[in-house]
Scaffold this active site. Structure first.
Site, PDB file in Angstrom:
ATOM      1  N   LEU A   1       0.789  -1.233   0.000  1.00  0.00           N
ATOM      2  CA  LEU A   1       0.000   0.000   0.000  1.00  0.00           C
ATOM      3  C   LEU A   1       0.821   1.283   0.000  1.00  0.00           C
ATOM      4  O   LEU A   1       0.256   2.373  -0.055  1.00  0.00           O
ATOM      5  CB  LEU A   1      -0.939   0.015   1.221  1.00  0.00           C
ATOM      6  CG  LEU A   1      -2.004  -1.077   1.254  1.00  0.00           C
ATOM      7  CD1 LEU A   1      -2.850  -0.955   2.517  1.00  0.00           C
ATOM      8  CD2 LEU A   1      -2.893  -1.012   0.016  1.00  0.00           C
TER       9      LEU A   1
ATOM     10  N   HIS B   1      -4.724  -2.978  -9.220  1.00  0.00           N
ATOM     11  CA  HIS B   1      -5.675  -2.156  -8.462  1.00  0.00           C
ATOM     12  C   HIS B   1      -7.090  -2.691  -8.714  1.00  0.00           C
ATOM     13  O   HIS B   1      -7.442  -2.970  -9.863  1.00  0.00           O
ATOM     14  CB  HIS B   1      -5.558  -0.695  -8.921  1.00  0.00           C
ATOM     15  CG  HIS B   1      -6.415   0.226  -8.112  1.00  0.00           C
ATOM     16  ND1 HIS B   1      -6.048   0.657  -6.857  1.00  0.00           N
ATOM     17  CD2 HIS B   1      -7.632   0.775  -8.359  1.00  0.00           C
ATOM     18  CE1 HIS B   1      -7.000   1.435  -6.371  1.00  0.00           C
ATOM     19  NE2 HIS B   1      -7.979   1.521  -7.258  1.00  0.00           N
TER      20      HIS B   1
ATOM     21  N   ILE C   1       6.671   3.105  -3.739  1.00  0.00           N
ATOM     22  CA  ILE C   1       7.948   2.410  -3.923  1.00  0.00           C
ATOM     23  C   ILE C   1       9.046   3.486  -4.057  1.00  0.00           C
ATOM     24  O   ILE C   1       8.855   4.472  -4.784  1.00  0.00           O
ATOM     25  CB  ILE C   1       7.876   1.538  -5.199  1.00  0.00           C
ATOM     26  CG1 ILE C   1       6.869   0.387  -5.001  1.00  0.00           C
ATOM     27  CG2 ILE C   1       9.242   0.983  -5.614  1.00  0.00           C
ATOM     28  CD1 ILE C   1       7.233  -0.630  -3.931  1.00  0.00           C
TER      29      ILE C   1
HETATM   30  C1  GRF Z   1      -6.030  -6.754  -4.427  1.00  0.00           C
HETATM   31  O1  GRF Z   1      -7.375  -6.427  -4.463  1.00  0.00           O
HETATM   32  C2  GRF Z   1      -5.235  -5.809  -5.294  1.00  0.00           C
HETATM   33  O2  GRF Z   1      -5.989  -5.261  -6.332  1.00  0.00           O
HETATM   34  C3  GRF Z   1      -4.838  -4.728  -4.333  1.00  0.00           C
HETATM   35  O3  GRF Z   1      -4.644  -5.371  -3.105  1.00  0.00           O
HETATM   36  C4  GRF Z   1      -5.418  -6.552  -3.053  1.00  0.00           C
HETATM   37  C5  GRF Z   1      -4.512  -7.662  -2.655  1.00  0.00           C
HETATM   38  O4  GRF Z   1      -5.242  -8.847  -2.458  1.00  0.00           O
HETATM   39  N1  GRF Z   1      -3.672  -4.020  -4.782  1.00  0.00           N
HETATM   40  P1  GRF Z   1      -4.483 -10.211  -2.235  1.00  0.00           P
HETATM   41  O5  GRF Z   1      -3.641 -10.039  -0.963  1.00  0.00           O
HETATM   42  O6  GRF Z   1      -3.636 -10.447  -3.423  1.00  0.00           O
HETATM   43  O7  GRF Z   1      -5.550 -11.217  -2.063  1.00  0.00           O
END
Ligand code: GRF
Length: 197
Positions: free
Chosen positions: A90, A109, A93
């Site tokens: 989140l 995303h 980088i």
């Molecule tokens: C996903 O919904 C992705 O789009 C977002 O974070 C979530 C990660 O989910 N960037 P997971 O840990 O891969 O299940």
């Protein structure tokens, strides 16, 4: 660069790691692509256990460390990483990594960017906002990573319909399914574009 693409996946602190798992499984039989390293900003990230089960090397880092840019660069270089996939991470980088990995660093995303992106737009916040806005479609976006949240060039999107019966939770399920179908394709597409350039 060798022909083998060695991917590092950077997961989040609390993420399930389902995209990470999906990428590991998907590329297990690909002779040209190997998920080599999973990096997490906390030893408690649930994704690490999953990566360990698949025998993928893991490492952790402190996202607030002043030396993060150098430490991350070193970790990637030690493992000969030449491609990075963010999957639930989140934070931004560090710019040295963004520059070193131009065209080789992707994020996923859970909405159709450029709508419903930016700092704080993650997880159910995104799906709540999409339903609230009475959108008739949503989906996922795989984009290159730059130094802003969710603003890098879009590489690939997949869409799903939103029906009047959908809730944020049902939409989250639909979008996650699309994410799992789309992220491996996006990695392949990014690699194809690199080999053309
Ligand atoms: C996903 O919904 C992705 O789009 C977002 O974070 C979530 C990660 O989910 N960037 P997971 O840990 O891969 O299940």
């Amino acid at each position: 660069m060798t022909n083998l693409t060695k991917i590092a996946i950077i997961v989040g602190t609390k993420g399930r790691g389902s995209n990470m798992r999906n990428l590991i499984e998907h590329f297990q039989t690909d002779p040209d692509i190997h998920v080599t390293l999973v990096l997490a900003p906390s030893p408690d990230s649930p994704a690490l256990e999953v990566a360990n089960k698949f025998g993928v090397k893991t490492a952790t880092f402190n996202a607030k460390d002043d030396k993060l840019p150098q430490k991350l660069a070193q970790k990637l270089s030690e493992n000969n990483i030449n491609f990075i996939c963010l999957a639930g991470y989140l934070r931004l980088i560090p710019s040295n990594i963004v520059k070193e990995f131009t065209g080789r660093i992707l994020n996923i995303h859970p909405a159709l960017l450029p709508k419903f992106g930016g700092k704080g737009m993650y997880g159910m916040h995104v799906h709540n906002a999409v339903i609230e806005a009475k959108e008739t479609e949503s989906g996922c976006t795989i984009h290159y990573v730059n130094e802003e949240y969710d603003e890098g060039a879009i590489l690939l999107q997949s869409k799903c319909e939103i029906t009047p019966h959908d809730t944020p939770e049902s939409l989250a399920q639909k979008v996650l399914k699309l994410e799992h179908e789309t992220y491996p394709k996006a990695v392949k597409l990014a690699l194809a574009k690199l080999s053309e350039s």
